[in-house]
Enzyme design. Sequence first.
Site, PDB file in Angstrom:
ATOM      1  N   GLU A 141       0.820  -1.204   0.000  1.00 48.99           N
ATOM      2  CA  GLU A 141       0.000   0.000   0.000  1.00 48.99           C
ATOM      3  C   GLU A 141       0.859   1.260   0.000  1.00 48.99           C
ATOM      4  OE1 GLU A 141      -2.170  -2.875   2.926  1.00 48.99           O
ATOM      5  OE2 GLU A 141      -0.145  -2.569   2.164  1.00 48.99           O
TER       6      GLU A 141
ATOM      7  N   CYS B 206      -0.299   1.043   7.291  1.00 47.17           N
ATOM      8  CA  CYS B 206      -0.859   1.324   5.967  1.00 47.17           C
ATOM      9  C   CYS B 206      -2.213   2.017   6.070  1.00 47.17           C
ATOM     10  CB  CYS B 206      -0.961   0.037   5.159  1.00 47.17           C
ATOM     11  SG  CYS B 206       0.664  -0.647   4.763  1.00 47.17           S
TER      12      CYS B 206
END
Length: 162
Positions: free
Chosen positions: A63, A94
């Site tokens: 991510e 993330c």
Amino acid sequence: MTTDAAAGLNSDELWMEEALRAAQRALDAGEVPVGAVVIFGGKIVGRGWNRNLGDSDPTAHAEVMALREAGARIGNHRLVDCELFVTIEPCAMCAGALVHARISRLVYGADDEKAGAVYSALTVVNHHKTNHRMKVRKGVLAGRCAEMLQAFFRAKREEKNS
């Protein structure tokens, strides 16, 4: 091409297929197979896969890598009108990055009961004390996403036990 087929070109499942392709790149490199793509205006502007080992970087999650590429391509750290597709529920790091980037929509595949920070273990995304809300859809191609991860860890256990 029919209208239904044209509409299907931008479906969540097709973008998740792209995230799965990115996860395959991680797997090919011996990394935990997680992949992510950032979509803006119907196009991929960021693509990432886990690169923790190869980059010797604990923050090199799929991510984060996808967000970095999208920010550079768009020219802004705020990704307000972007969607992120990722093969597993984001961890706390993330999820926090998604909030800071102002991602408008998160779509993920498999739940992460141990470290997921959307619903499973923690609530970072859409936490009542944060100043940003995003739409969330979970479970897109969840079986395929989970199987890729499970096969990776199964192989690691077998390797360790042999």
